[in-house]
Design a protein around this motif. Structure first.
Motif, PDB file in Angstrom:
ATOM      1  N   ILE A 149      56.869  36.098  42.352  1.00  0.00           N
ATOM      2  CA  ILE A 149      56.604  34.693  42.081  1.00  0.00           C
ATOM      3  C   ILE A 149      57.521  33.801  42.918  1.00  0.00           C
ATOM      4  CG2 ILE A 149      56.390  32.957  40.261  1.00  0.00           C
ATOM      5  CD1 ILE A 149      54.509  35.383  40.011  1.00  0.00           C
ATOM      6  N   SER A 157      56.749  36.403  34.332  1.00  0.00           N
ATOM      7  CA  SER A 157      56.187  35.852  35.568  1.00  0.00           C
ATOM      8  C   SER A 157      55.586  34.462  35.377  1.00  0.00           C
ATOM      9  CB  SER A 157      55.150  36.817  36.150  1.00  0.00           C
ATOM     10  OG  SER A 157      55.776  38.013  36.582  1.00  0.00           O
ATOM     11  N   PRO A 158      54.733  34.231  34.349  1.00  0.00           N
ATOM     12  CA  PRO A 158      54.242  32.861  34.137  1.00  0.00           C
ATOM     13  C   PRO A 158      55.375  31.876  33.825  1.00  0.00           C
ATOM     14  CG  PRO A 158      52.881  34.433  32.954  1.00  0.00           C
ATOM     15  CD  PRO A 158      54.074  35.190  33.450  1.00  0.00           C
ATOM     16  N   TRP A 194      63.226  26.848  43.010  1.00  0.00           N
ATOM     17  CA  TRP A 194      63.412  28.279  42.759  1.00  0.00           C
ATOM     18  C   TRP A 194      64.832  28.607  42.313  1.00  0.00           C
ATOM     19  CZ3 TRP A 194      66.774  31.687  45.025  1.00  0.00           C
ATOM     20  CH2 TRP A 194      67.402  31.296  46.224  1.00  0.00           C
ATOM     21  N   GLU A 254      57.145  32.994  47.824  1.00  0.00           N
ATOM     22  CA  GLU A 254      56.662  31.878  48.650  1.00  0.00           C
ATOM     23  C   GLU A 254      57.599  30.670  48.611  1.00  0.00           C
ATOM     24  OE1 GLU A 254      54.637  28.244  49.675  1.00  0.00           O
ATOM     25  OE2 GLU A 254      55.178  28.823  47.630  1.00  0.00           O
ATOM     26  N   ILE A 280      59.538  27.058  38.310  1.00  0.00           N
ATOM     27  CA  ILE A 280      59.545  26.675  39.728  1.00  0.00           C
ATOM     28  C   ILE A 280      58.755  25.385  39.934  1.00  0.00           C
ATOM     29  CG2 ILE A 280      58.778  27.352  42.036  1.00  0.00           C
ATOM     30  CD1 ILE A 280      59.317  30.270  41.182  1.00  0.00           C
ATOM     31  N   SER A 281      57.627  25.261  39.245  1.00  0.00           N
ATOM     32  CA  SER A 281      56.817  24.046  39.381  1.00  0.00           C
ATOM     33  C   SER A 281      57.542  22.829  38.834  1.00  0.00           C
ATOM     34  CB  SER A 281      55.483  24.233  38.638  1.00  0.00           C
ATOM     35  OG  SER A 281      54.751  25.309  39.174  1.00  0.00           O
ATOM     36  N   ARG A 305      56.920  30.947  37.086  1.00  0.00           N
ATOM     37  CA  ARG A 305      56.054  30.037  37.826  1.00  0.00           C
ATOM     38  C   ARG A 305      56.146  28.610  37.277  1.00  0.00           C
ATOM     39  NH1 ARG A 305      54.479  29.431  42.639  1.00  0.00           N
ATOM     40  NH2 ARG A 305      55.521  27.464  42.152  1.00  0.00           N
ATOM     41  N   TRP A 306      56.205  28.480  35.959  1.00  0.00           N
ATOM     42  CA  TRP A 306      56.311  27.161  35.330  1.00  0.00           C
ATOM     43  C   TRP A 306      57.644  26.506  35.660  1.00  0.00           C
ATOM     44  CZ3 TRP A 306      59.641  25.377  31.383  1.00  0.00           C
ATOM     45  CH2 TRP A 306      59.329  24.110  30.889  1.00  0.00           C
ATOM     46  N   SER A 358      59.578  39.556  38.809  1.00  0.00           N
ATOM     47  CA  SER A 358      59.249  38.149  39.038  1.00  0.00           C
ATOM     48  C   SER A 358      59.580  37.717  40.461  1.00  0.00           C
ATOM     49  CB  SER A 358      59.996  37.255  38.043  1.00  0.00           C
ATOM     50  OG  SER A 358      61.392  37.283  38.277  1.00  0.00           O
TER      51      SER A 358
END
Length: 401
Positions: free
Chosen positions: A29, A149-150, A161, A32, A156-157, A153-154, A26
């Motif tokens: 992810i 990984s998803p 992080w 960035e 972090i959104s 991402r969720w 991960s």
């Protein structure tokens, strides 16, 4: 203890490998948002993944040997505790160096505590359907990119992080610690209940004899060449597709199709290995892998990429668990963790070589054609080496040196 508990062991192994490998990979992810928030270089952050591969290879050998001596449960429990701790510490890292040490070293060490010990534990529970069982445990690695990984991402959104990595660390503790405590040793097998190829002489062989045997040399070299062949094409696939004119999101979807095909390949090749034998299925899978890699230089459209992704993904995903089954048949259960840990270490070195070679080739030639052709040659070399596998042991293995 019920014999049906063996399928619980399979489920536990799949869960552990999914969580461990999913948390490690991960990092892509996090790359960035971490770079933007901390101003750390992407090269510096990515170095943590390089450290993961190196430490994971060395750690797999050490953890595998420890599982032979102390049992799988204590090893995977230690790995579970260390993985959660490493992620929590990495989420609080005040500098790039601290992050590289906590995520690159500690996460890599923790993640390596699950695959070889749980594969060894699983083979101990199965006499029939062994290849299928090992393939199902290995399937956890294929599920990881579609779950952890998803989720990362969720998170972090929804926050940032650091909070996301902290939550994933706590989630790793929550899932892995109870799972580790559920791992059990199999009921002791009487001599008459041993696997057909597992002789008394083989089960009593030493680690030193195993490492000097032609069986180990061929197994290790085949696994190394197999991973060196597919690592570069896998890592650079998205970039290559984009160079061929495929859009960024469609290029990423090719990578996802490969992962899904790998899940099906594990089930298909595992079932075939139980029916036809491990060696012929492994050799056939390696040949399909090599030919699929070479074929990538001829494709350009998205449909062609998808078709090859299915063939390539099912091949490299399908053959990976078969090395553990061969190791069990050659060396027996008593030292399997040590032997398979050592073989896994060699495969990790092969995995580390592929992406680097691809980068060097692209920088030198401005494209990836030579990467795919060279990788196909290495894949065919793996096929050639696999043809030299000695007969399955009906007597004590002889040292090669």
């Amino acid at each position: 203890m019920s014999h049906s508990y063996r399928w619980v062991i399979v489920a536990l192994g799949a869960l552990m490998t999914c969580v461990a490998m999913g948390t490690m990979f991960s990092l892509a992810i996090f790359l960035e948002p971490m770079s933007v928030d901390t101003q750390w270089s992407r090269t510096g952050i990515s170095t943590a993944m390089t450290l993961n591969f190196i430490v994971m290879g060395l750690g797999g050998f050490a953890w595998g040997a420890a599982s032979d001596r102390f049992g799988a449960r204590i090893v995977v429990l230690a790995g579970a505790l260390l993985l959660g701790l490493a992620l929590v510490l990495a989420s609080r890292a005040p500098s790039l160096l601290v992050f590289q040490l906590t995520y690159g070293v500690l996460v890599g060490l923790a993640a390596s505590a699950f695959f070889a010990p749980m594969i060894a534990a699983t083979t101990a529970w199965f006499d029939d359907n062994r290849a299928l069982a090992v393939s199902l445990v290995s399937a956890g690695m294929g599920v990881a990119p579609m779950t952890i990984s998803p989720f990362a991402r969720w998170l972090i959104s929804a926050s940032d992080w650091r909070t996301a990595m902290l939550i994933i660390g706590i989630a790793a503790w929550t899932l892995l610690v109870p799972a580790a405590l559920m791992v059990r040793r199999p009921p002791a097998l009487a001599p008459a209940q041993r696997a057909p190829h597992e002789s008394v002489a083989t089960t009593g062989m030493s680690v030193s004899d195993a490492f000097r045997s032609p069986q180990f040399l061929v197994l290790g070299l085949t696994f190394f060449a197999c991973c060196a062949a597919h690592a570069g094409p896998i890592f650079h696939m998205v970039s290559y597709a984009m160079i061929c004119g495929i859009g960024p999101m469609a290029a990423v979807s090719i990578y996802s199709v490969e992962g899904l095909a790998g899940l099906g390949g594990r089930l298909l090749y595992g079932t075939l290995a139980d029916r036809l034998g491990v060696k012929p299925v492994l050799i056939a899978g390696l040949a399909v892998q090599a030919l699929a890699i070479a074929a990538y230089v001829l494709v350009s459209g998205i449909g062609q990429f998808y078709a090859l992704a299915i063939i390539f993904g099912s091949a490299y995903g399908g053959v990976m668990p078969l090395y553990a089954v061969l190791a069990r048949e050659y060396f027996g259960q008593r030292i399997l963790g040590t032997v398979f840990g050592a073989v896994t270490m060699l495969s990790s070195l092969g995995m580390a070589f592929g992406p680097l070679a691809g980068g060097l080739i692209f920088d030198a030639f401005g494209g990836y054609s030579w990467l795919f052709l060279g990788s196909a040659v290495v894949g065919l070399a793996a096929v050639a080496v696999a043809f030299t596998f000695p007969p399955l042991p009906g007597h004590r293995l002889r040292p090669a040196l």
